[in-house]
Design an enzyme around this catalytic site. Structure first.
Site, PDB file in Angstrom:
ATOM      1  N   HIS A 185       0.801  -1.064  -0.084  1.00  0.00           N
ATOM      2  CA  HIS A 185       0.078   0.031  -0.060  1.00  0.00           C
ATOM      3  C   HIS A 185       0.763   1.187  -0.254  1.00  0.00           C
ATOM      4  O   HIS A 185       1.168   1.705   0.937  1.00  0.00           O
ATOM      5  CB  HIS A 185      -0.924   0.152   1.198  1.00  0.00           C
ATOM      6  CG  HIS A 185      -1.623   1.041   1.240  1.00  0.00           C
ATOM      7  ND1 HIS A 185      -3.081   0.766   1.928  1.00  0.00           N
ATOM      8  CD2 HIS A 185      -1.757   2.293   0.727  1.00  0.00           C
ATOM      9  CE1 HIS A 185      -3.940   1.806   1.492  1.00  0.00           C
ATOM     10  NE2 HIS A 185      -3.286   2.834   1.119  1.00  0.00           N
ATOM     11  N   GLU A 209      -2.686  -1.383  -3.216  1.00  0.00           N
ATOM     12  CA  GLU A 209      -3.724  -0.733  -2.470  1.00  0.00           C
ATOM     13  C   GLU A 209      -3.336   0.858  -2.615  1.00  0.00           C
ATOM     14  O   GLU A 209      -2.183   1.182  -2.398  1.00  0.00           O
ATOM     15  CB  GLU A 209      -4.062  -0.997  -1.199  1.00  0.00           C
ATOM     16  CG  GLU A 209      -4.149  -2.429  -1.045  1.00  0.00           C
ATOM     17  CD  GLU A 209      -4.449  -2.473   0.645  1.00  0.00           C
ATOM     18  OE1 GLU A 209      -4.906  -3.562   1.020  1.00  0.00           O
ATOM     19  OE2 GLU A 209      -3.782  -1.731   1.604  1.00  0.00           O
ATOM     20  N   HIS A 234      -8.163  -4.867   7.444  1.00  0.00           N
ATOM     21  CA  HIS A 234      -7.940  -3.947   8.415  1.00  0.00           C
ATOM     22  C   HIS A 234      -8.135  -4.318   9.733  1.00  0.00           C
ATOM     23  O   HIS A 234      -9.183  -4.845  10.249  1.00  0.00           O
ATOM     24  CB  HIS A 234      -8.592  -2.673   8.274  1.00  0.00           C
ATOM     25  CG  HIS A 234      -7.616  -1.414   8.379  1.00  0.00           C
ATOM     26  ND1 HIS A 234      -7.243  -1.155   9.658  1.00  0.00           N
ATOM     27  CD2 HIS A 234      -7.003  -0.835   7.422  1.00  0.00           C
ATOM     28  CE1 HIS A 234      -6.338  -0.270   9.691  1.00  0.00           C
ATOM     29  NE2 HIS A 234      -6.350   0.238   8.423  1.00  0.00           N
TER      30      HIS A 234
HETATM   31  N1  PXP Z   1      -6.717  -3.091   3.842  1.00  0.00           N
HETATM   32  C1  PXP Z   1      -6.430  -1.727   3.474  1.00  0.00           C
HETATM   33  C2  PXP Z   1      -7.245  -0.904   2.421  1.00  0.00           C
HETATM   34  C3  PXP Z   1      -5.477  -0.935   4.271  1.00  0.00           C
HETATM   35  O1  PXP Z   1      -5.161   0.172   4.017  1.00  0.00           O
HETATM   36  C4  PXP Z   1      -4.615  -1.870   5.105  1.00  0.00           C
HETATM   37  C5  PXP Z   1      -3.554  -1.175   5.827  1.00  0.00           C
HETATM   38  O2  PXP Z   1      -2.462  -0.752   5.035  1.00  0.00           O
HETATM   39  C6  PXP Z   1      -4.916  -3.066   5.271  1.00  0.00           C
HETATM   40  C7  PXP Z   1      -6.030  -3.782   4.519  1.00  0.00           C
HETATM   41  C8  PXP Z   1      -4.395  -4.032   6.340  1.00  0.00           C
HETATM   42  O3  PXP Z   1      -4.628  -3.571   7.529  1.00  0.00           O
HETATM   43  P1  PXP Z   1      -3.651  -4.150   8.850  1.00  0.00           P
HETATM   44  O4  PXP Z   1      -2.219  -3.697   8.652  1.00  0.00           O
HETATM   45  O5  PXP Z   1      -4.681  -3.635   9.948  1.00  0.00           O
HETATM   46  O6  PXP Z   1      -3.943  -5.677   8.845  1.00  0.00           O
END
Ligand code: PXP
Length: 245
Positions: free
Chosen positions: A43, A73, A194
């Protein structure tokens, strides 16, 4: 069965702390795949404080070599789109991040951002990249993502994780199930991500077996500090299998 995509932004953050290529995100991603993860997520944010745009090419070639999926992402800025259209990852998840945002904390407003999302989905699909839109569970417009040309939505799971921590998540799970139902009814695949972790993943997946992919970063890296990467990936894959039974 749900696929595990490891988000390796935290490794990039450690690398950037010292300015040298250590830890090496490619080598780390390679180990995640060798231990059984089916994909890698990256990301890059506008300030490139962790993942950088030039990591995309490196990880794309690794994922192609290993027959794994790369999910990139981010907010569709011109810089982000230029990189994604050049490297053509397997999937691009569009996220409505503001510059400087600490982490993603909400999904798209599928009415207000219709023009941007339609145009971006079209470009990505023309480039052969699967498109996913990051959405909130309570978004009543989820089906519109399909009209815009998206293939999937990624449900923002922080509210689920918070409810799970409070020990009272039955209502929230039901709401996520409904959201996933609205998406699948519209012909969209469903991803989730997330704040997922070893404690809350199986409950979510057993309630919503349609979830095709989870992307997990923060907790997985923290858990790896305690138990080691191989053990943690093995445990995640075990939780996914347990939920599928
Ligand atoms: N999905 C998105 C769109 C995110 O921005 C993130 C964090 O970069 C994640 C999933 C993954 O989240 P986590 O790091 O809390 O597992």
């Amino acid at each position: 069965m749900t696929r595990l995509s490891v988000n390796i932004n935290k490794i990039a953050l450690l690398r950037n702390a010292r300015g040298r290529n250590f830890p090496d995100v490619r080598a780390f991603a390679e180990r995640c795949l060798a231990f059984g993860a089916q994909g890698i997520t990256l990301h890059p944010r506008p300030d490139q404080r962790h993942a950088r745009y030039d990591d995309v090419a490196v990880l794309k070639s690794l994922c192609v070599e290993r027959s794994a999926e790369l999910n990139v992402e981010g907010y569709p800025s011109s810089e982000f789109m230029a990189e994604v259209l050049e490297q053509r990852p397997h999937q691009c998840t569009l996220v409505p991040d503001a510059p400087g945002q600490i982490t993603s904390d909400h999904g798209w407003n599928l009415r207000a951002e219709e023009a941007l999302l339609r145009a971006t989905c079209e470009k990505l699909r023309e480039a052969g990249v699967r498109v996913s839109l990051f959405v909130d569970y309570d978004n009543v417009d989820i089906a519109r993502a399909r009209e815009f040309g998206a293939d999937r939505v990624e449900l923002y799971t922080e509210p689920y994780a918070e409810a799970h921590d409070s020990g009272n998540n039955a209502t929230m799970i039901e709401k996520f199930r409904e959201a996933a139902g609205r998406a699948t009814k519209a012909g969209l695949g469903v991803n989730a991500g997330h704040d997922l972790n070893l404690r809350n993943l199986a409950d979510l997946l057993s309630a919503i077996p349609a979830i095709e992919e989870v992307s997990i970063g923060h907790a997985l890296i923290v858990e790896s500090l305690e138990f080691g990467l191989e053990e943690v990936i093995w445990r995640y894959l075990g939780e996914i299998k347990r939920a599928a039974q």
